[in-house]
Every structure is written in C-alpha cells, then in structure tokens.
Design a protein around this motif. Sequence first.
Motif, PDB file in Angstrom:
ATOM      1  N   ALA A   1      -0.999  -1.142   2.247  1.00 48.24           N
ATOM      2  CA  ALA A   1      -1.329   0.103   1.548  1.00 48.24           C
ATOM      3  C   ALA A   1      -2.534  -0.120   0.634  1.00 48.24           C
ATOM      4  O   ALA A   1      -2.886  -1.249   0.285  1.00 48.24           O
ATOM      5  CB  ALA A   1      -0.129   0.595   0.754  1.00 48.24           C
ATOM      6  N   GLY A   2      -3.152   0.965   0.219  1.00 52.90           N
ATOM      7  CA  GLY A   2      -4.399   0.904  -0.524  1.00 52.90           C
ATOM      8  C   GLY A   2      -4.318   0.314  -1.919  1.00 52.90           C
ATOM      9  O   GLY A   2      -5.340  -0.082  -2.484  1.00 52.90           O
ATOM     10  N   ASN A   3      -3.112   0.268  -2.503  1.00 53.78           N
ATOM     11  CA  ASN A   3      -2.958  -0.309  -3.837  1.00 53.78           C
ATOM     12  C   ASN A   3      -2.312  -1.690  -3.806  1.00 53.78           C
ATOM     13  O   ASN A   3      -1.910  -2.212  -4.853  1.00 53.78           O
ATOM     14  CB  ASN A   3      -2.093   0.613  -4.714  1.00 53.78           C
TER      15      ASN A   3
ATOM     16  N   ALA B   1      -5.125  -5.258  -0.194  1.00 54.64           N
ATOM     17  CA  ALA B   1      -6.243  -4.313  -0.256  1.00 54.64           C
ATOM     18  C   ALA B   1      -7.208  -4.692  -1.381  1.00 54.64           C
ATOM     19  O   ALA B   1      -8.429  -4.532  -1.253  1.00 54.64           O
ATOM     20  CB  ALA B   1      -5.721  -2.893  -0.468  1.00 54.64           C
ATOM     21  N   LYS B   2      -6.665  -5.220  -2.479  1.00 53.12           N
ATOM     22  CA  LYS B   2      -7.501  -5.666  -3.594  1.00 53.12           C
ATOM     23  C   LYS B   2      -8.393  -6.834  -3.169  1.00 53.12           C
ATOM     24  O   LYS B   2      -9.580  -6.896  -3.522  1.00 53.12           O
ATOM     25  CB  LYS B   2      -6.615  -6.077  -4.765  1.00 53.12           C
TER      26      LYS B   2
ATOM     27  N   GLU C   1     -11.201  -5.439  -1.097  1.00 55.78           N
ATOM     28  CA  GLU C   1     -12.170  -4.753  -1.961  1.00 55.78           C
ATOM     29  C   GLU C   1     -13.059  -5.760  -2.675  1.00 55.78           C
ATOM     30  O   GLU C   1     -14.289  -5.597  -2.723  1.00 55.78           O
ATOM     31  CB  GLU C   1     -11.420  -3.907  -2.995  1.00 55.78           C
TER      32      GLU C   1
ATOM     33  N   TYR D   1     -12.237  -1.386   3.748  1.00 52.14           N
ATOM     34  CA  TYR D   1     -10.916  -1.270   4.368  1.00 52.14           C
ATOM     35  C   TYR D   1     -10.615   0.197   4.660  1.00 52.14           C
ATOM     36  O   TYR D   1     -10.664   1.040   3.758  1.00 52.14           O
ATOM     37  CB  TYR D   1      -9.867  -1.857   3.428  1.00 52.14           C
TER      38      TYR D   1
ATOM     39  N   PHE E   1      -8.026   1.909   5.102  1.00 52.91           N
ATOM     40  CA  PHE E   1      -6.899   2.558   4.436  1.00 52.91           C
ATOM     41  C   PHE E   1      -6.913   2.328   2.920  1.00 52.91           C
ATOM     42  O   PHE E   1      -5.889   2.421   2.262  1.00 52.91           O
ATOM     43  CB  PHE E   1      -5.575   2.051   5.013  1.00 52.91           C
ATOM     44  N   SER E   2      -8.086   2.039   2.379  1.00 54.44           N
ATOM     45  CA  SER E   2      -8.184   1.730   0.950  1.00 54.44           C
ATOM     46  C   SER E   2      -7.790   2.910   0.058  1.00 54.44           C
ATOM     47  O   SER E   2      -7.378   2.717  -1.085  1.00 54.44           O
ATOM     48  CB  SER E   2      -9.606   1.277   0.605  1.00 54.44           C
ATOM     49  N   GLU E   3      -7.918   4.131   0.576  1.00 54.21           N
ATOM     50  CA  GLU E   3      -7.589   5.318  -0.219  1.00 54.21           C
ATOM     51  C   GLU E   3      -6.165   5.800   0.014  1.00 54.21           C
ATOM     52  O   GLU E   3      -5.735   6.777  -0.598  1.00 54.21           O
ATOM     53  CB  GLU E   3      -8.569   6.451   0.115  1.00 54.21           C
ATOM     54  N   ASP E   4      -5.438   5.127   0.876  1.00 54.79           N
ATOM     55  CA  ASP E   4      -4.063   5.536   1.179  1.00 54.79           C
ATOM     56  C   ASP E   4      -3.124   4.881   0.165  1.00 54.79           C
ATOM     57  O   ASP E   4      -2.995   3.655   0.143  1.00 54.79           O
ATOM     58  CB  ASP E   4      -3.681   5.128   2.599  1.00 54.79           C
TER      59      ASP E   4
END
Length: 358
Positions: free
Chosen positions: A239-241, A245-246, A249, A255, A257-260
């Motif tokens: 997931a984006g959080n 994902a970090k 980034e 990525y 799905f970075s905003e999901d």
Amino acid sequence: MKVLYLALLGLVYSCTNAPAESNKKLVGNICEYSQWLSISEEGNQVLIEIQNPDDSSKIYRLHIPDFSSNEFSSSFDIDKPISRMACLSSTHIGMLSELGLQSHIVAVSNLKYVYDPQVKKNKPIALGEEQSVSVEKILKSKAEVIVYSAFSSSFSKEKVLNKLGILCIPNFDWRELHPLGRAEWMLLFGYLTGHQEEAKIKFNEIKAHYSEIKTKINGSNPISILSGNMTGDYWYAPAGNSYHAKLLEDAGLNYVFSEDPGTGSLAYSFEKILGMSSEIDLWLNPGFETKKEILQAFPKSNLLPFINQSSLFCYSHNANKYWERSACRPDLILADYAELKNGLNVDGSKLVFYKKVQ
C-alpha cells in the motif's frame, strides 16, 4: 529474573503477564523513527515500552537496569544482561546477528529458514511456528527470553512461560511505516543484552548511510515500477503508506500505487494490472527466480507486456538472506533500489539482496 507489578505514574497498561513499572519517572525516548517502540533512560535505569499497534490500551513495559553502569538491582524485571534468547522471527535473528550476538540465539522457529552461517553452525533448537512452539524445547534451550512477532492477537504459550520465569516480549517491527523505524528495533536487542552502546552506534551508521544514499539519488528520469504478484485471484502489492512504498519513494522510483492509501497490502484484480501494464518499466518482487516459474504459477502472466519488455528483479534467489537482514539494513535495500533505477543498465554486481529474474 524478577517480574514486578508496580504502578508507573498511577497507570497500568500491559499486553502480557509481565508488566514492568517504575516509581521513578524516566524521560526522553531515544527512538527517532519507531511508532511502537520507546526506550527511555535516566540514571542507571531504562524503561522499554512496546505499544500494540491495534490497541492503544496495551503497552508492554519492561523496567531494566542500565547494564553498562554495573549497578544492578533485584527491583528490576531483569537483573542481568540476557545471554540466551529464543527468536521466533527471521528479523530478530538478523538484528542480533547485525550486533555480532549470534551466540545469544539458542532457539528459533525453523532452522531451514536461517541465513546467518554462524547461527546455523551453533545449531539452535527448532521450536516450531509461533502459535505452536514447544514449551519443552524452550526449557531445553534454557532461553531466558522469547521474542515473538505477535502476528495474532496473543501468544498462546505466554502465560505458562511467564510462570516458568521466561519473559515473552512482543516485537512489532513488521508494523513500522518508516524503514528506519524497523531497523531501530535492534536497540531493543542491544538493551536486553547489555550491548546498547554497540546497538546505538550500529543504528546511527545505518541511518547515516541511508541518508547519504538518499541524498545522492538522481531525481530526474523517474521510472514507473510495479511491485508484487498474483496470489490466487488477486494481485497483492504494498500500500502507498507502507514502509516498502517509503523505500521506493526515497529511491526516486515512481511506484504506481504510491497514492493508494493503506499500510499493509493492496489487493487488485488481474484486469486492473493488465490495464496499466503498458506503463511499467520495472517489476519488483514477482516471487520467483525465473520467468518460466512465474508463467507456470500463473499462466495469464503471459498477457502482461512488461514480463518481456521491462526489467524484473526479486530477492527470491536468496529469500532467507532478505527476510533475515532487510529489516535491520534498509540502507542496503535503498542502495539496491537506487541501482535498479538504472533500468536496463543495472550493474548486478552492486546488488546486495536483488537479482534479475531471467
């Protein structure tokens, strides 16, 4: 090892049968990134607090001496440094190994999944899966402490082990959202064993290296990446959080799905992945060492153009190494991702965890 039930500031919260409380206020949490681990020092005492991510009323507290002061007392929950530990997760093994404390590991879940050569050579006792560990084998190992990952709401053997004088300590490194928050849990092992100064030095080295790599990453020419693979009817991806994902980034990778939102895994249909497949430059973590294995496991993958047109990389050629060391060495993962940003020009000899899927 003596367990006390004292009130700390008039409040009692505990997720185990071994709540450690102090009548002296400690100040200053030295943990910078972790959301769930807090370590406070004052004088010759240390308070370790471990927050249950799913229940704010559950805090495991452990009151121990500053073992470097050589002023021990029976008023603490642990009156001497731990030298025999049972580790029920690969990440726990990795953190002790990173500190050079392989000899402290006397029991693990399964020897088959141990990577560190010295740990394997020491032949710790295999206890089985977390919810079905053998109490008899734990006693045979003479473990003073057992560290578990708390994947389920409780640890089934906790009550009986506490009665036998064996502390059961939850570890939530896997729930952290920042890569350095995961690595910071090595401080827990440092304090328990009396090697807190070495743990602080090691963590600061990892933090500095992570920052150095991040600073040097070229933010231009971003490439689009997809992570995860099909399991059953769904494509599972970070997931984006999430901490994963970090990492992406910080590596300057785009990525998809970075905003999901979410901190765990996302589950999407194959059709959704197929619809965005033309955007993908890099596919991470397909879960297999070869494209042939991917197609055998999920034949529809041949419809994804990026299986042949993009770069594919995974840690599956040495999964034990990845699962054991990656949590405590996010700097090395970031270095891998920074190299993967080179696309088709990746220098495989510079990669620590990853390898190209052929």
